[in-house]
Design a protein around this motif. Structure first.
Motif, PDB file in Angstrom:
ATOM      1  N   VAL A  60       0.893  -1.551  -0.114  1.00 60.51           N
ATOM      2  CA  VAL A  60      -0.089  -0.354   0.135  1.00 60.51           C
ATOM      3  C   VAL A  60       0.884   1.311   0.276  1.00 60.51           C
ATOM      4  N   VAL A  61       0.574   2.382  -0.914  1.00 57.73           N
ATOM      5  CA  VAL A  61       1.098   3.679  -0.601  1.00 57.73           C
ATOM      6  C   VAL A  61       0.574   4.457  -0.907  1.00 57.73           C
ATOM      7  N   ILE A  62       0.508   5.161   0.002  1.00 59.65           N
ATOM      8  CA  ILE A  62      -0.170   6.069   0.151  1.00 59.65           C
ATOM      9  C   ILE A  62       0.070   8.113   0.201  1.00 59.65           C
ATOM     10  N   ALA A  63      -0.109   8.996  -0.812  1.00 63.01           N
ATOM     11  CA  ALA A  63       0.938   9.875  -0.629  1.00 63.01           C
ATOM     12  C   ALA A  63       0.033  11.043  -1.424  1.00 63.01           C
ATOM     13  N   SER A  64       0.159  12.516  -1.068  1.00 65.09           N
ATOM     14  CA  SER A  64      -1.005  13.218  -1.460  1.00 65.09           C
ATOM     15  C   SER A  64      -0.452  13.409  -2.777  1.00 65.09           C
ATOM     16  N   ASP A  65      -0.781  14.460  -4.277  1.00 67.28           N
ATOM     17  CA  ASP A  65      -1.412  14.596  -5.142  1.00 67.28           C
ATOM     18  C   ASP A  65       0.081  15.627  -5.948  1.00 67.28           C
ATOM     19  N   ASP A  66       0.463  15.966  -4.619  1.00 68.19           N
ATOM     20  CA  ASP A  66       1.701  16.542  -5.315  1.00 68.19           C
ATOM     21  C   ASP A  66       3.612  15.269  -5.190  1.00 68.19           C
ATOM     22  N   GLU A  67       3.429  14.735  -4.235  1.00 68.20           N
ATOM     23  CA  GLU A  67       3.707  13.830  -2.893  1.00 68.20           C
ATOM     24  C   GLU A  67       4.384  12.692  -3.943  1.00 68.20           C
ATOM     25  N   LEU A  68       2.932  11.579  -5.013  1.00 68.54           N
ATOM     26  CA  LEU A  68       3.517  10.891  -5.230  1.00 68.54           C
ATOM     27  C   LEU A  68       4.770  10.183  -6.216  1.00 68.54           C
ATOM     28  N   ASP A  69       5.044  11.703  -6.735  1.00 65.96           N
ATOM     29  CA  ASP A  69       6.273  11.308  -8.137  1.00 65.96           C
ATOM     30  C   ASP A  69       7.452  11.243  -7.346  1.00 65.96           C
ATOM     31  N   LEU A  70       7.550  11.653  -5.933  1.00 73.56           N
ATOM     32  CA  LEU A  70       8.686  11.231  -4.899  1.00 73.56           C
ATOM     33  C   LEU A  70       9.160   9.109  -5.850  1.00 73.56           C
ATOM     34  N   LEU A  71       8.291   8.783  -5.577  1.00 71.87           N
ATOM     35  CA  LEU A  71       8.218   7.320  -5.302  1.00 71.87           C
ATOM     36  C   LEU A  71       8.524   6.881  -7.200  1.00 71.87           C
ATOM     37  N   SER A  72       8.771   7.674  -8.217  1.00 68.06           N
ATOM     38  CA  SER A  72       8.627   6.984  -9.619  1.00 68.06           C
ATOM     39  C   SER A  72      10.241   7.204  -9.698  1.00 68.06           C
ATOM     40  N   GLY A  73      10.907   5.753 -11.098  1.00 68.03           N
ATOM     41  CA  GLY A  73      11.912   5.970 -11.194  1.00 68.03           C
ATOM     42  C   GLY A  73      11.955   6.518 -12.481  1.00 68.03           C
ATOM     43  N   ARG A  74      10.627   7.530 -12.876  1.00 64.81           N
ATOM     44  CA  ARG A  74      10.796   8.402 -13.735  1.00 64.81           C
ATOM     45  C   ARG A  74      10.148  10.001 -13.652  1.00 64.81           C
ATOM     46  N   PRO A  75      11.352  10.264 -12.632  1.00 66.16           N
ATOM     47  CA  PRO A  75      10.700  11.204 -12.084  1.00 66.16           C
ATOM     48  C   PRO A  75       9.912  12.395 -13.133  1.00 66.16           C
ATOM     49  N   GLY A  76       8.994  13.372 -12.852  1.00 68.04           N
ATOM     50  CA  GLY A  76       8.786  14.385 -13.809  1.00 68.04           C
ATOM     51  C   GLY A  76       8.685  14.153 -15.301  1.00 68.04           C
ATOM     52  N   THR A  77       8.004  12.410 -15.493  1.00 70.40           N
ATOM     53  CA  THR A  77       7.985  12.419 -17.086  1.00 70.40           C
ATOM     54  C   THR A  77       5.764  12.241 -17.036  1.00 70.40           C
ATOM     55  N   GLY A  78       5.450  12.215 -15.977  1.00 70.00           N
ATOM     56  CA  GLY A  78       4.132  11.704 -16.823  1.00 70.00           C
ATOM     57  C   GLY A  78       3.641  12.271 -15.034  1.00 70.00           C
ATOM     58  N   SER A  79       1.898  11.520 -15.660  1.00 67.02           N
ATOM     59  CA  SER A  79       0.352  12.260 -14.520  1.00 67.02           C
ATOM     60  C   SER A  79       0.400  10.568 -13.212  1.00 67.02           C
ATOM     61  N   VAL A  80      -0.221  11.886 -12.210  1.00 65.79           N
ATOM     62  CA  VAL A  80      -0.231  11.012 -11.359  1.00 65.79           C
ATOM     63  C   VAL A  80      -0.753   9.703 -11.717  1.00 65.79           C
ATOM     64  N   ALA A  81      -1.317   9.669 -12.663  1.00 64.58           N
ATOM     65  CA  ALA A  81      -2.334   8.425 -13.067  1.00 64.58           C
ATOM     66  C   ALA A  81      -1.410   7.227 -13.779  1.00 64.58           C
ATOM     67  N   GLY A  82      -0.328   8.333 -13.992  1.00 63.31           N
ATOM     68  CA  GLY A  82       1.269   7.406 -14.600  1.00 63.31           C
ATOM     69  C   GLY A  82       1.996   6.895 -14.161  1.00 63.31           C
ATOM     70  N   THR A  83       1.969   7.525 -12.457  1.00 63.91           N
ATOM     71  CA  THR A  83       2.599   7.101 -11.883  1.00 63.91           C
ATOM     72  C   THR A  83       2.631   5.646 -10.756  1.00 63.91           C
ATOM     73  N   ALA A  84       1.198   6.341 -10.777  1.00 68.07           N
ATOM     74  CA  ALA A  84      -0.201   5.299 -10.094  1.00 68.07           C
ATOM     75  C   ALA A  84       0.481   3.549 -11.031  1.00 68.07           C
ATOM     76  N   ALA A  85       0.350   4.020 -12.283  1.00 72.16           N
ATOM     77  CA  ALA A  85       0.525   2.597 -12.916  1.00 72.16           C
ATOM     78  C   ALA A  85       2.197   2.027 -12.938  1.00 72.16           C
ATOM     79  N   GLU A  86       2.409   2.276 -12.762  1.00 75.73           N
ATOM     80  CA  GLU A  86       4.410   2.297 -12.775  1.00 75.73           C
ATOM     81  C   GLU A  86       4.760   1.603 -11.148  1.00 75.73           C
ATOM     82  N   LEU A  87       3.849   1.913 -10.438  1.00 72.29           N
ATOM     83  CA  LEU A  87       4.064   1.291  -8.848  1.00 72.29           C
ATOM     84  C   LEU A  87       3.277  -0.423  -8.896  1.00 72.29           C
TER      85      LEU A  87
END
Length: 315
Positions: free
Chosen positions: A186-213
Motif C-alpha cells: 500500500v502506497v499513500i501520498a498526496s497528489d504532489d508527493e506521488l512523483d517522489l516514488l517514481s523511477g522516472r520523475p517528472g515524466t508522467g501524470s499521477v495516473a501514470g506514476t500509479a500505473a508504474e507503482l
C-alpha cells in the motif's frame, strides 16, 4: 499485533496566533506514525509504536500520552539525547507553520537495533512514513531494514510518503523512498508527493506514476486530494471518494487520520471503496477538531458525522 509502526514522536507546542507576539502555548504529543497508531487504537486495533525518547519530562509526557491511548510501546529512553520539540504556529485562520527542534534528538538516533525485536514479534501490517528516513543516516538505514525485513516475512508494508520540505530536499527524498516502494503493498501520498516514488520523475501524470507503482507490485496506490477527496488505483481500476463536508478547524494530522481509516478497513477485510470511505471519515473528524489526533473517533463514534445535523447535539 495488527500494526507495527515506528518513528519520532515529539512534544508539539501549539500557538493560537503568531509566535513572535508571544502568548499561551498548549502541549501535545505529535508524530506522523504515532498519529496513525492512535487512530487505529481508538478503533480497537492492536498497534505497537517503536521509537526513542529522551530521558526527560518531554519523553515522560509522550510515553504517557501514547500509553493512555492504548498504543503498545517498544520504546528506548535515551539519556544522552533530548526528546524532540516542535512549535506549531497558527499564523492565520488558514495557515499553520511548523518549526522543528529535533536535530540530535533521541528520535533521530533511531537505528535498526531498535526494530529487530519488534519485527521479530511480527504484525499484520508494518506502517512506514517518509518522515523517519529524513531524520538521520541511522534512521534511513533502519527504515530500509524494516521495509526489507517485513516484506521478506510476509507482512503487508504500508508507505505514506509524508514529504517534509523542512527536513530534506525532494531529490534526497526520492533517492531514499523510491527504492523502498517496491516492498510496499500500500502506497499513500498526496497528489504532489506521488512523483517522489517514481523511477522516472517528472515524466508522467499521477495516473501514470500509479500505473508504474502497480507494475512494481504495489497493490493499492492511494492519492489524497485534500478537500477533493481521494483516489485509489488498483489492478481492478480507479476508485474515488469525496471528502466529507465539515467545517475545517485544524488541518494538521488530517492525512494521518485518513491513513488510519484506510488501514483499519484493510485489516477488517473490506474493499477499496470501504477503505476510502473510512479514510475520508477520519479525515473529516481530524480537520473539524483541534490537534493532531485528539478529535479522532472511537469505533462507536464513527456514525456521529452522519447521524447529526451540523451544529447538533447528541443527547
Amino acid at each position: 499485533m495488527d500494526v507495527l509502526t515506528f518513528g519520532e514522536t515529539m512534544v508539539s507546542l501549539r500557538s493560537t496566533g503568531p509566535l513572535a507576539q508571544g502568548g499561551t502555548l498548549t502541549m501535545h504529543a505529535a508524530g506522523a506514525e504515532s498519529n496513525v497508531a492512535v487512530g487505529l487504537a481508538r478503533l480497537g486495533h492492536s498497534v505497537r509504536w517503536a521509537g526513542r525518547l529522551g530521558r526527560d519530562p518531554h519523553g515522560d509526557f509522550v510515553e504517557r500520552a501514547l500509553r493512555a491511548e492504548g498504543v503498545d510501546l517498544a520504546v528506548r529512553r535515551d539519556g544522552g539525547r533530548p526528546t524532540g520539540v516542535m512549535f506549531l504556529e497558527r499564523r492565520t485562520a488558514d495557515l499553520s507553520r511548523a518549526y522543528y527542534y529535533r536535530s540530535g534528538s533521541a528520535g533521530s538516533g533511531l537505528s535498526r537495533a531498535d526494530l529487530e525485536r519488534p519485527l521479530e514479534d511480527g504484525a499484520g501490517i508494518l506502517h512506514l512514513t517518509g518522515v523517519t528516513p529524513a531524520l538521520s543516516a541511522e534512521a534511513l538505514d533502519a527504515f530500509v531494514f524494516a521495509a526489507e525485513t517485513a516484506a521478506a516475512r510476509g507482512m503487508v508494508v504500508s508507505l505514506d510518503v509524508n514529504y517534509r520540505g523542512k527536513l530534506w530536499s525532494r531529490e534526497d527524498a526520492r533517492a531514499a523512498l523510491a527504492p523502498v516502494a517496491r516492498h510496499a503493498a500500500v502506497v499513500i501520498a498526496s497528489d504532489d508527493e506521488l512523483d517522489l516514488l517514481s523511477g522516472r520523475p517528472g515524466t508522467g501524470s499521477v495516473a501514470g506514476t500509479a500505473a508504474e507503482l502497480l507494475g512494481l507490485g504495489v497493490r493499492d496506490v492511494v492519492v489524497k486530494l485534500g478537500a477533493r477527496g481521494a483516489d485509489a488505483y488498483t489492478a481492478d481500476g480507479t476508485s474515488h471518494v469525496d471528502a466529507v463536508a465539515v467545517e475545517a478547524v485544524d488541518t494538521v494530522g488530517a492525512g494521518d487520520a485518513f491513513t488510519a481509516g484506510y488501514l483499519s478497513v484493510l485489516l477488517e477485510g473490506g474493499d477499496v471503496a470501504a477503505r476510502l470511505r473510512r479514510g475520508a471519515l477520519l479525515g473529516a473528524f481530524a480537520v473539524s477538531t483541534a490537534g493532531d489526533w485528539e478529535g479522532l473517533p472511537r469505533r462507536d463514534e464513527l456514525g456521529l458525522l452522519e447521524s447529526l445535523d451540523a451544529g447538533g447535539t447528541d443527547r
